[in-house]
Every structure is written in structure tokens, then in C-alpha cells.
Design a protein around this motif. Structure first.
Motif, mmCIF file in Angstrom:
data_model
loop_
_atom_site.group_PDB
_atom_site.id
_atom_site.type_symbol
_atom_site.label_atom_id
_atom_site.label_comp_id
_atom_site.label_asym_id
_atom_site.label_seq_id
_atom_site.Cartn_x
_atom_site.Cartn_y
_atom_site.Cartn_z
ATOM 1 N N VAL A 172 0.677 -1.186 0.070
ATOM 2 C CA VAL A 172 0.104 -0.018 0.103
ATOM 3 C C VAL A 172 0.912 1.279 -0.121
ATOM 4 N N ARG A 173 0.628 1.908 -1.050
ATOM 5 C CA ARG A 173 1.735 3.349 -1.122
ATOM 6 C C ARG A 173 0.961 4.419 -0.125
ATOM 7 N N LYS A 174 1.812 5.445 -0.067
ATOM 8 C CA LYS A 174 1.237 6.506 0.613
ATOM 9 C C LYS A 174 0.117 7.291 -0.102
ATOM 10 N N GLU A 175 0.384 7.251 -1.467
ATOM 11 C CA GLU A 175 -0.906 7.847 -2.214
ATOM 12 C C GLU A 175 -2.115 7.023 -2.070
ATOM 13 N N ASP A 176 -2.152 5.715 -1.888
ATOM 14 C CA ASP A 176 -3.260 4.878 -1.688
ATOM 15 C C ASP A 176 -3.979 5.115 -0.253
ATOM 16 N N VAL A 177 -3.151 5.354 0.658
ATOM 17 C CA VAL A 177 -3.715 5.817 2.097
ATOM 18 C C VAL A 177 -4.283 7.275 1.693
ATOM 19 N N ASP A 178 -3.407 8.184 1.408
ATOM 20 C CA ASP A 178 -4.161 9.622 0.870
ATOM 21 C C ASP A 178 -5.408 9.566 0.551
ATOM 22 N N LEU A 179 -5.560 8.483 -0.608
ATOM 23 C CA LEU A 179 -6.726 8.717 -1.349
ATOM 24 C C LEU A 179 -7.887 8.251 -0.351
ATOM 25 N N ARG A 180 -7.660 7.160 0.281
ATOM 26 C CA ARG A 180 -8.735 6.607 0.944
ATOM 27 C C ARG A 180 -9.132 7.326 2.029
ATOM 28 N N ILE A 181 -8.135 8.198 2.609
ATOM 29 C CA ILE A 181 -8.278 9.113 3.489
ATOM 30 C C ILE A 181 -9.370 10.506 3.155
ATOM 31 N N ARG A 182 -9.119 10.791 2.079
ATOM 32 C CA ARG A 182 -9.920 11.558 1.379
ATOM 33 C C ARG A 182 -11.461 11.263 1.175
ATOM 34 N N GLN A 183 -11.517 9.670 0.752
ATOM 35 C CA GLN A 183 -12.781 9.214 0.338
ATOM 36 C C GLN A 183 -13.529 9.199 1.708
ATOM 37 N N GLU A 184 -13.032 8.730 2.719
ATOM 38 C CA GLU A 184 -13.709 8.566 3.996
ATOM 39 C C GLU A 184 -14.330 9.795 4.719
ATOM 40 N N ALA A 185 -13.029 10.901 4.527
ATOM 41 C CA ALA A 185 -13.325 12.182 4.986
ATOM 42 C C ALA A 185 -14.551 12.848 4.332
ATOM 43 N N GLN A 186 -14.781 12.453 2.861
ATOM 44 C CA GLN A 186 -15.839 12.931 2.160
ATOM 45 C C GLN A 186 -17.076 12.423 2.556
ATOM 46 N N ALA A 187 -17.099 11.151 3.086
ATOM 47 C CA ALA A 187 -18.323 10.173 3.373
ATOM 48 C C ALA A 187 -18.651 10.771 4.782
ATOM 49 N N GLU A 233 -4.741 9.701 15.843
ATOM 50 C CA GLU A 233 -4.670 9.764 17.379
ATOM 51 C C GLU A 233 -5.334 8.366 17.737
ATOM 52 N N HIS A 234 -6.199 7.576 16.957
ATOM 53 C CA HIS A 234 -6.633 6.445 17.288
ATOM 54 C C HIS A 234 -5.726 5.038 16.583
ATOM 55 N N ASP A 235 -4.599 5.441 16.247
ATOM 56 C CA ASP A 235 -3.666 4.300 15.632
ATOM 57 C C ASP A 235 -4.640 3.842 14.553
ATOM 58 N N GLY A 236 -5.291 4.549 13.814
ATOM 59 C CA GLY A 236 -6.268 3.971 12.659
ATOM 60 C C GLY A 236 -5.654 3.910 11.433
ATOM 61 N N LEU A 237 -4.401 4.371 11.378
ATOM 62 C CA LEU A 237 -3.684 4.557 9.929
ATOM 63 C C LEU A 237 -3.272 3.118 9.253
ATOM 64 N N ASN A 238 -2.803 2.259 10.427
ATOM 65 C CA ASN A 238 -2.237 0.871 9.970
ATOM 66 C C ASN A 238 -3.591 0.189 9.602
ATOM 67 N N ALA A 239 -4.742 0.433 10.464
ATOM 68 C CA ALA A 239 -5.820 -0.377 10.117
ATOM 69 C C ALA A 239 -6.404 -0.115 8.765
ATOM 70 N N LEU A 240 -6.416 1.371 8.469
ATOM 71 C CA LEU A 240 -6.958 1.872 7.101
ATOM 72 C C LEU A 240 -6.011 1.162 5.787
ATOM 73 N N ALA A 241 -4.688 1.153 6.145
ATOM 74 C CA ALA A 241 -3.901 0.789 4.969
ATOM 75 C C ALA A 241 -4.123 -0.947 5.003
ATOM 76 N N ASN A 242 -4.419 -1.554 6.088
ATOM 77 C CA ASN A 242 -4.798 -2.900 6.096
ATOM 78 C C ASN A 242 -5.869 -3.207 5.255
ATOM 79 N N ARG A 243 -6.900 -2.545 5.306
ATOM 80 C CA ARG A 243 -8.339 -2.747 4.902
ATOM 81 C C ARG A 243 -8.213 -2.559 3.372
#
Length: 86
Positions: free
Chosen positions: A38-53, A67-77
């Protein structure tokens, strides 16, 4: 009666947790073997998508995840989703 329900709920939750852990472990091993990253760009895109939702800014979503150690979980998903659709 209430104690029986409590015991049943605990057993069900434990079974679900066990299945989820096993599935995640298997998916991680497949990702390693297939060299899926998972590239940084992939995580950034997913963050933008979830933020929009959630109708919040990407910066606020990233801060919440950090703050909630969610970046790893997001990358894993994201990685799991990539495996399942390929």
C-alpha cells in the motif's frame, strides 16, 4: 436466563474475533507473497474518500486516525480490498 445470554454473547464474540484474526493473518501472508504493498498515495486517497463520506476535512480525518492508531488499520483494509478484488 440473563447469564445464559451473556455467556452466549461472549462465546459468539470470541468466535467472531478468532475468525477475523485468522482471516487477517491469511490475507497478510498472501499480500506478502504477492508483494502487494500500500503506497502513501493509496492511503491519502482512502483518507480523502472517508473524509468526504463523513463530511469532514481530510486533515481532520487524518488527525483522528493518527490519534486512534487507525492509519495501519486503514492501510490493512485497503490492502485486503486490493487482494480480494484482484
Amino acid at each position: 436466563m440473563l447469564k445464559d445470554k451473556e455467556k452466549e454473547l461472549i462465546e459468539t464474540a470470541a468466535s467472531v474475533a478468532h475468525h477475523r484474526l485468522k482471516t487477517n493473518f491469511i490475507l497478510e501472508r498472501i499480500a506478502e507473497q504477492e508483494k502487494i504493498e500500500v503506497r502513501k498515495e493509496d492511503v491519502d486517497l482512502r483518507i480523502r474518500q472517508e473524509a468526504q463520506a463523513y463530511n469532514i476535512s481530510s486533515d481532520k480525518m487524518r488527525k483522528e486516525l493518527e490519534e486512534h492508531d487507525g492509519l495501519n488499520a486503514l492501510a490493512n483494509r485497503f490492502c485486503s480490498a486490493r487482494l480480494l478484488i484482484s
